[in-house]
Design an enzyme around this catalytic site. Sequence first.
Site, PDB file in Angstrom:
ATOM      1  N   THR A 179       0.668  -1.355  -0.196  1.00 57.86           N
ATOM      2  CA  THR A 179       0.234   0.484  -0.159  1.00 57.86           C
ATOM      3  C   THR A 179       1.026   1.036   0.312  1.00 57.86           C
ATOM      4  O   THR A 179       2.080   1.223   0.371  1.00 57.86           O
ATOM      5  CB  THR A 179      -0.801  -0.019   1.539  1.00 57.86           C
ATOM      6  OG1 THR A 179      -1.578   1.445   1.413  1.00 57.86           O
ATOM      7  CG2 THR A 179      -0.148  -0.186   2.722  1.00 57.86           C
ATOM      8  N   ASP A 230       0.411   4.021   1.730  1.00 56.66           N
ATOM      9  CA  ASP A 230      -0.364   4.527   2.484  1.00 56.66           C
ATOM     10  C   ASP A 230       0.604   4.321   4.256  1.00 56.66           C
ATOM     11  O   ASP A 230       0.433   5.555   4.449  1.00 56.66           O
ATOM     12  CB  ASP A 230      -1.695   4.287   3.308  1.00 56.66           C
ATOM     13  CG  ASP A 230      -2.466   4.315   2.344  1.00 56.66           C
ATOM     14  OD1 ASP A 230      -2.408   5.559   1.587  1.00 56.66           O
ATOM     15  OD2 ASP A 230      -3.502   3.995   2.049  1.00 56.66           O
ATOM     16  N   ARG A 250      -5.094   8.185   2.749  1.00 50.97           N
ATOM     17  CA  ARG A 250      -6.327   7.503   3.694  1.00 50.97           C
ATOM     18  C   ARG A 250      -6.319   8.149   5.379  1.00 50.97           C
ATOM     19  O   ARG A 250      -6.067  10.173   5.053  1.00 50.97           O
ATOM     20  CB  ARG A 250      -6.505   6.294   4.153  1.00 50.97           C
ATOM     21  CG  ARG A 250      -8.162   6.252   4.162  1.00 50.97           C
ATOM     22  CD  ARG A 250      -8.183   4.687   3.925  1.00 50.97           C
ATOM     23  NE  ARG A 250      -7.285   3.484   2.684  1.00 50.97           N
ATOM     24  CZ  ARG A 250      -8.816   3.690   1.959  1.00 50.97           C
ATOM     25  NH1 ARG A 250      -9.665   3.693   1.806  1.00 50.97           N
ATOM     26  NH2 ARG A 250      -8.383   3.279   0.471  1.00 50.97           N
ATOM     27  N   LEU A 256      -1.911  10.119  -9.102  1.00 51.42           N
ATOM     28  CA  LEU A 256      -1.087   9.831  -9.751  1.00 51.42           C
ATOM     29  C   LEU A 256       0.724   8.818  -8.940  1.00 51.42           C
ATOM     30  O   LEU A 256       1.235   8.478  -9.440  1.00 51.42           O
ATOM     31  CB  LEU A 256      -0.388  11.451 -10.226  1.00 51.42           C
ATOM     32  CG  LEU A 256      -0.679  11.662 -11.292  1.00 51.42           C
ATOM     33  CD1 LEU A 256       0.356  12.852 -11.417  1.00 51.42           C
ATOM     34  CD2 LEU A 256       0.189  11.619 -12.408  1.00 51.42           C
TER      35      LEU A 256
HETATM   36  O1  F6P Z   1      -4.927   2.876   0.115  1.00 49.41           O
HETATM   37  C1  F6P Z   1      -4.343   3.387  -0.931  1.00 49.41           C
HETATM   38  C2  F6P Z   1      -5.753   4.925  -1.408  1.00 49.41           C
HETATM   39  O2  F6P Z   1      -4.576   5.858  -2.502  1.00 49.41           O
HETATM   40  C3  F6P Z   1      -5.247   5.888   0.118  1.00 49.41           C
HETATM   41  O3  F6P Z   1      -4.849   6.346   0.182  1.00 49.41           O
HETATM   42  C4  F6P Z   1      -6.915   6.677  -1.225  1.00 49.41           C
HETATM   43  O4  F6P Z   1      -7.099   6.755   0.175  1.00 49.41           O
HETATM   44  C5  F6P Z   1      -7.063   5.202  -0.915  1.00 49.41           C
HETATM   45  O5  F6P Z   1      -6.318   4.261  -1.638  1.00 49.41           O
HETATM   46  C6  F6P Z   1      -7.930   5.625  -3.004  1.00 49.41           C
HETATM   47  O6  F6P Z   1      -8.938   5.080  -2.906  1.00 49.41           O
HETATM   48  P1  F6P Z   1      -9.889   5.147  -4.665  1.00 49.41           P
HETATM   49  O7  F6P Z   1      -8.385   4.162  -5.618  1.00 49.41           O
HETATM   50  O8  F6P Z   1     -10.248   3.397  -4.703  1.00 49.41           O
HETATM   51  O9  F6P Z   1     -10.302   5.390  -4.864  1.00 49.41           O
END
Ligand code: F6P
Length: 330
Positions: A133, A135, A179, A261
Amino acid sequence: MTEGKKEIKRIGVFTSGGDAPGMNAAIRAVVRAANFYDLHVYGIHRGYEGMIDGEIKRLETIDTANIIQRGGTILKTARSMRFMSPEGRKMAYDNLIENDIDALVAIGGNGTFTGAQVFLNEYGIPTIGLPGTIDNDLYGTDYTIGFDTAVNTAVQAVDKIRDTADSHNRLFLIEVMGRHSGYIALHTAIGSGASTFLIPEQATSIDGLVDKIKKALKRKKLFGLVIIAEGNHIGETMDISKMLEERTTDYDVKVTIIGHLQRGGSPSAYDRMLASRLGHQAVVALMEGKYNVMAGVVNDQVVFTDFEQAIKNKKEPTQDLIKMAEILGM
Ligand code: F6P
C-alpha cells in the site's frame, strides 16, 4: 504467529485493495522463490473477487519476466464487498480447493489482512501477508511496498509546483493521499522543503494554519507550499482554500490534488528491493510452517507480525519527525 508443519505444494498469490508500485516485484519474487523450491504458484486475479469467481491461473517464472519495473499489478486488484459475506468466502474456498491451493500470499493493506484473517479462522488455509500500500500505515514494517515510489512521485510534483509558485508569489495547497495516515504528506513535506503540512496525527485548526502562513510572511517568504494529507483535521482541501481566502488576502491561493498519480509509475529501487525480499521470505516462511502473519522489514531485518497485531495496532510518524519537519519548514 501460528506454526504448524503442513506440506505446502501449491501457493495462491493475489493483490488486493489499492494497487501500489512494487506489487509486481512482489509477485515475481513469490513465483521465482516458489519455483526454486519446487512449489507451484497460482495467480488469483482481481483479489478476493477473482477468488470468488474462480479466476485462477498457473504462474510460471516466464510470466514474471519483464514486470519488476512495472507499476500497477499484473494480477489486477479489487476491493471486494462479496468477500465480507460467509457465502462469498465459501465460494472462494471452494475455488481454492478445486485448484488444490494449500497456502496463500496476500499482497495488500489493512482490509486485505482483515479478510485474510477471517478466512483463515474459517477455513485454515495458511496465509502470509505482504504489506502493499502506498499509505505506509501498517504496523509491523518500517515501510510498505509502494510508499517510497508514491513519495518520490509527490516530491517531483511539488518541485514543479514550486517553480510556478515562486514565479507568481502564490500559496499552493497540495493534497496527497494516505487515507487516515499522514506518512505520505509528512515525507513529501520534508522531501520537498514545503513551508508546512496538515496531517491526521497532529491536531490543527484553520486559525493555526493562518497563523503559520502569517509568520512565514513576516519572514519575507514570498510563496508557500502547504502539503495536505487527505485525512487531515480541517477538511477537504478545496474547503481549506476557501477558508484561507476568507481569512487572508496576503496570498493568491491555488490548489493541486496529486491524487492517483501517486499510485502509478515504475517502482523505485527501494520498493523493488523491499518487495523482492518480502516475496522471497513469504515463501520460505510458508515452507517453514509459519502463517497467519504479515512479513515486514524492521531495522533492515525481515520480521513477521500476527495479522491481528498488524491490523489492530496503529503506526504513526514519531513526534520527533513531525517537530523536525516543522522546524525545517520555517
Ligand atoms: O490506500 C491507498 C489509497 O490510495 C489511499 O491513499 C486513498 O485514500 C485510497 O486508496 C483511494 O482509493 P480509491 O483508489 O479506491 O479511490
